[in-house]
Design an enzyme around this catalytic site. Structure first.
Site, mmCIF file in Angstrom:
data_model
loop_
_atom_site.group_PDB
_atom_site.id
_atom_site.type_symbol
_atom_site.label_atom_id
_atom_site.label_comp_id
_atom_site.label_asym_id
_atom_site.label_seq_id
_atom_site.Cartn_x
_atom_site.Cartn_y
_atom_site.Cartn_z
ATOM 1 N N SER A 155 48.067 11.252 69.738
ATOM 2 C CA SER A 155 48.214 11.289 71.198
ATOM 3 C C SER A 155 49.457 10.503 71.608
ATOM 4 O O SER A 155 49.625 9.347 71.203
ATOM 5 C CB SER A 155 47.001 10.652 71.881
ATOM 6 O OG SER A 155 45.809 11.130 71.340
ATOM 7 N N GLU A 238 38.912 0.257 69.623
ATOM 8 C CA GLU A 238 38.968 1.596 70.229
ATOM 9 C C GLU A 238 37.600 1.957 70.807
ATOM 10 O O GLU A 238 37.494 2.465 71.911
ATOM 11 C CB GLU A 238 39.378 2.632 69.171
ATOM 12 C CG GLU A 238 39.388 4.064 69.717
ATOM 13 C CD GLU A 238 39.847 5.098 68.686
ATOM 14 O OE1 GLU A 238 39.907 4.779 67.490
ATOM 15 O OE2 GLU A 238 40.127 6.238 69.101
HETATM 16 C C1 LIG Z 1 41.370 14.000 72.164
HETATM 17 C C2 LIG Z 1 41.660 13.483 70.794
HETATM 18 C C3 LIG Z 1 42.584 12.454 70.624
HETATM 19 C C4 LIG Z 1 42.877 11.972 69.352
HETATM 20 N N1 LIG Z 1 43.862 11.027 69.209
HETATM 21 C C5 LIG Z 1 44.180 10.585 67.974
HETATM 22 C C6 LIG Z 1 45.274 9.672 67.791
HETATM 23 O O1 LIG Z 1 45.975 9.311 68.751
HETATM 24 N N2 LIG Z 1 45.554 9.238 66.544
HETATM 25 C C7 LIG Z 1 44.822 9.621 65.460
HETATM 26 O O2 LIG Z 1 45.113 9.143 64.360
HETATM 27 N N3 LIG Z 1 43.795 10.513 65.582
HETATM 28 C C8 LIG Z 1 43.464 11.000 66.815
HETATM 29 N N4 LIG Z 1 42.456 11.926 66.953
HETATM 30 C C9 LIG Z 1 41.771 12.411 65.747
HETATM 31 C C10 LIG Z 1 40.304 12.075 65.647
HETATM 32 O O3 LIG Z 1 40.107 10.730 65.299
HETATM 33 C C11 LIG Z 1 39.709 13.046 64.613
HETATM 34 O O4 LIG Z 1 39.830 14.351 65.136
HETATM 35 C C12 LIG Z 1 38.245 12.773 64.318
HETATM 36 O O5 LIG Z 1 38.103 11.571 63.634
HETATM 37 C C13 LIG Z 1 37.640 13.921 63.482
HETATM 38 O O6 LIG Z 1 38.389 14.189 62.357
HETATM 39 P P1 LIG Z 1 38.860 15.676 62.003
HETATM 40 O O7 LIG Z 1 39.429 16.302 63.220
HETATM 41 O O8 LIG Z 1 39.736 15.596 60.787
HETATM 42 O O9 LIG Z 1 37.533 16.471 61.641
HETATM 43 P P2 LIG Z 1 36.797 16.479 60.221
HETATM 44 O O10 LIG Z 1 36.537 15.095 59.783
HETATM 45 O O11 LIG Z 1 37.559 17.373 59.288
HETATM 46 O O12 LIG Z 1 35.430 17.166 60.596
HETATM 47 C C14 LIG Z 1 35.270 18.600 60.656
HETATM 48 C C15 LIG Z 1 33.821 18.886 61.004
HETATM 49 O O13 LIG Z 1 32.957 18.393 59.937
HETATM 50 C C16 LIG Z 1 31.993 17.494 60.456
HETATM 51 N N5 LIG Z 1 31.778 16.396 59.505
HETATM 52 C C17 LIG Z 1 32.718 15.692 58.844
HETATM 53 N N6 LIG Z 1 32.134 14.748 58.072
HETATM 54 C C18 LIG Z 1 30.790 14.846 58.272
HETATM 55 C C19 LIG Z 1 29.687 14.128 57.790
HETATM 56 N N7 LIG Z 1 29.824 13.122 56.926
HETATM 57 N N8 LIG Z 1 28.443 14.488 58.209
HETATM 58 C C20 LIG Z 1 28.280 15.525 59.099
HETATM 59 N N9 LIG Z 1 29.315 16.241 59.600
HETATM 60 C C21 LIG Z 1 30.562 15.909 59.192
HETATM 61 C C22 LIG Z 1 32.630 16.941 61.749
HETATM 62 O O14 LIG Z 1 31.646 16.475 62.632
HETATM 63 C C23 LIG Z 1 33.365 18.162 62.276
HETATM 64 O O15 LIG Z 1 32.471 18.994 62.975
HETATM 65 C C24 LIG Z 1 42.188 12.470 68.221
HETATM 66 C C25 LIG Z 1 41.257 13.521 68.387
HETATM 67 C C26 LIG Z 1 41.021 14.042 69.644
HETATM 68 C C27 LIG Z 1 40.061 15.197 69.773
#
Ligand SMILES: Cc1cc2nc3c(=O)[nH]c(=O)nc-3n(C[C@H](O)[C@H](O)[C@H](O)COP(=O)(O)OP(=O)(O)OC[C@H]3O[C@@H](n4cnc5c(N)ncnc54)[C@H](O)[C@@H]3O)c2cc1C
Length: 386
Positions: A155, A238
């Site tokens: 972000s 956070e």
């Molecule tokens: C609005 C927004 C702002 C953000 N800003 C930042 C930022 O500034 N900097 C930054 O570094 N990141 C940022 N993020 C990233 C955010 O921290 C990640 O999107 C979040 O941690 C999820 O990781 P992922 O997208 O890789 O999903 P994944 O971890 O790949 O998950 C994919 C799916 O699998 C499920 N899943 C994964 N592991 C498990 C488990 N152990 N048990 C059950 N289900 C599971 C998840 O719930 C999800 O449905 C932002 C995200 C959003 C949406």
């Protein structure tokens, strides 16, 4: 009193689709400077670093007041609520004197470079590499690290001056042990920022590619390989910053919209409004519970996960109801409820997905068995990856 007297005449929400970025930067910096000049720039920080030296209860009350004045969500939140507290806890005296004051004063904007395409929920699986350049026996602070990899979801990276960055400095040890925390100059050669377009039309996020970026060892935060501990400081802060509805939703606003569209208030919609009111009140009460715990010196545990889950549901149902009340008009015009509808899904992901929060509730509240974590003690470079 202070907010009444100094509130900016016009305030842009950084997540708005049609945000005027120049005005956003100028306005946000001016407001942060005003806050700082009056001692409100970073209320949790100790006074010696330009903060107000107050506690988490006062911080929650302050955030609620900001929301009441329509001033939630600032582009300085990563800096004041995440990078700053981590530098205060883990930084050297030189890092504190270089970074904290300009941050609190509104001169420098920070972003968070943690997530990667293959590391989000399981953040410790990150694979951006940091390699020491030079003789390994060289004393600390006299060499560079060369960092390569891809960060995503960042972000505000496109207007940030600095980023808090996690990279793997030792892949031969288990995943949590080989991570180092860096303070990255976003204008360093090799930092490539590509904005990502969201379905709402805005471009608030970015992919950040790190192509052999040289980071001086003086910008390492904490010992090499001990970045996970500092990352936990960032993530805890956070979570605290995300309390309540954070200005993302106002039931009163929806209720006023419903009153203006009485003709569409059928039984189902009334029932859903009542449900939403109950959820919203429950969230307020949970917030009060967190405040009360903090008041007794107890660190809240699973409450923040329950609150995060509730917030996602409230935003989603609120947006659906807003669209239902707007009727066919919702298809023809862009407006507040359309924006809410298109951004609500992100609240089920940001700051820890719904499934991860449910895991926390299952383990810490319901006492169910912990998730198996088989790769926890395996050297990172021996973990099978696709
Ligand atoms: C609005 C927004 C702002 C953000 N800003 C930042 C930022 O500034 N900097 C930054 O570094 N990141 C940022 N993020 C990233 C955010 O921290 C990640 O999107 C979040 O941690 C999820 O990781 P992922 O997208 O890789 O999903 P994944 O971890 O790949 O998950 C994919 C799916 O699998 C499920 N899943 C994964 N592991 C498990 C488990 N152990 N048990 C059950 N289900 C599971 C998840 O719930 C999800 O449905 C932002 C995200 C959003 C949406």
């Amino acid at each position: 009193m202070f907010l009444e007297a100094h509130k900016p005449a016009r305030w842009q929400h950084p997540f708005d689709d049609d945000v005027d970025e120049h005005a956003l930067l100028v306005g946000s910096k001016a407001w942060q400077r005003t806050l700082h000049q009056n001692g409100w720039g970073a209320i949790l920080w100790p006074k010696e670093f330009g903060g107000r030296g107050l506690g988490p209860i006062e911080a929650i009350i302050w955030n609620q007041e900001l929301v009441r004045f329509g001033l939630g969500q600032s582009i300085f939140v990563v800096g004041t609520a995440m990078a700053g507290p981590t530098i205060i806890a883990h930084g050297t005296p030189e890092q504190k004197s270089r970074y904290l004051e300009p941050l609190a004063r509104g001169d420098e904007i920070w972003c968070q470079l943690f997530s990667e395409p293959g590391a989000g929920s399981d953040l410790a699986a990150l694979s951006a590499r940091a390699v020491k350049d030079g003789d390994p026996r060289q004393p600390a602070g006299t060499f560079d690290w060369v960092v390569s990899g891809q960060k995503t979801w960042c972000s505000g990276a496109h207007y940030a001056d600095f980023g808090i960055l996690l990279a793997r400095s030792d892949p031969s040890v288990p995943k949590h042990a080989g991570i180092t925390y860096f303070l990255l100059d976003m204008r360093a050669p090799g930092v490539e920022i590509r904005p990502l377009r969201q379905m709402s039309g805005g471009s608030h996020f970015n992919d950040v590619f790190l192509n052999e970026v040289r980071i001086p060892d003086a910008n390492r935060l904490g010992p090499a390989g001990a970045g996970w501990g500092a990352a936990m400081t960032t993530l805890l802060n956070e979570r605290m910053a995300l309390g309540g509805t954070g200005g993302f939703f106002s039931f009163d606003e929806l209720a006023a919209f419903a009153r203006a569209h009485r003709e569409r208030l059928d039984g189902v919609t009334r029932d859903q409004l009542a449900r939403l009111y109950t959820w919203n009140k429950t969230l307020d009460l949970l917030n009060a519970r967190v405040v009360s715990k903090l008041g007794r010196g107890v660190i809240p545990d699973a409450e923040s996960s329950v609150m995060k889950l509730a917030l996602g549901r409230i935003l989603t149902l609120g947006a659906e109801l807003g669209l239902r009340l707007a009727g066919p008009d919702a298809l023809l015009r862009r407006g507040h409820w359309q924006h809410q509808f298109l951004t609500a899904p992100s609240m089920h992901i940001a700051g820890g997905t719904d499934e991860i929060q449910k895991n926390v509730v299952a383990e810490r509240v319901l006492g169910l068995p912990r998730e198996p974590r088989r790769d926890r003690d395996v050297p990172f470079d021996e973990i099978p990856r696709s």
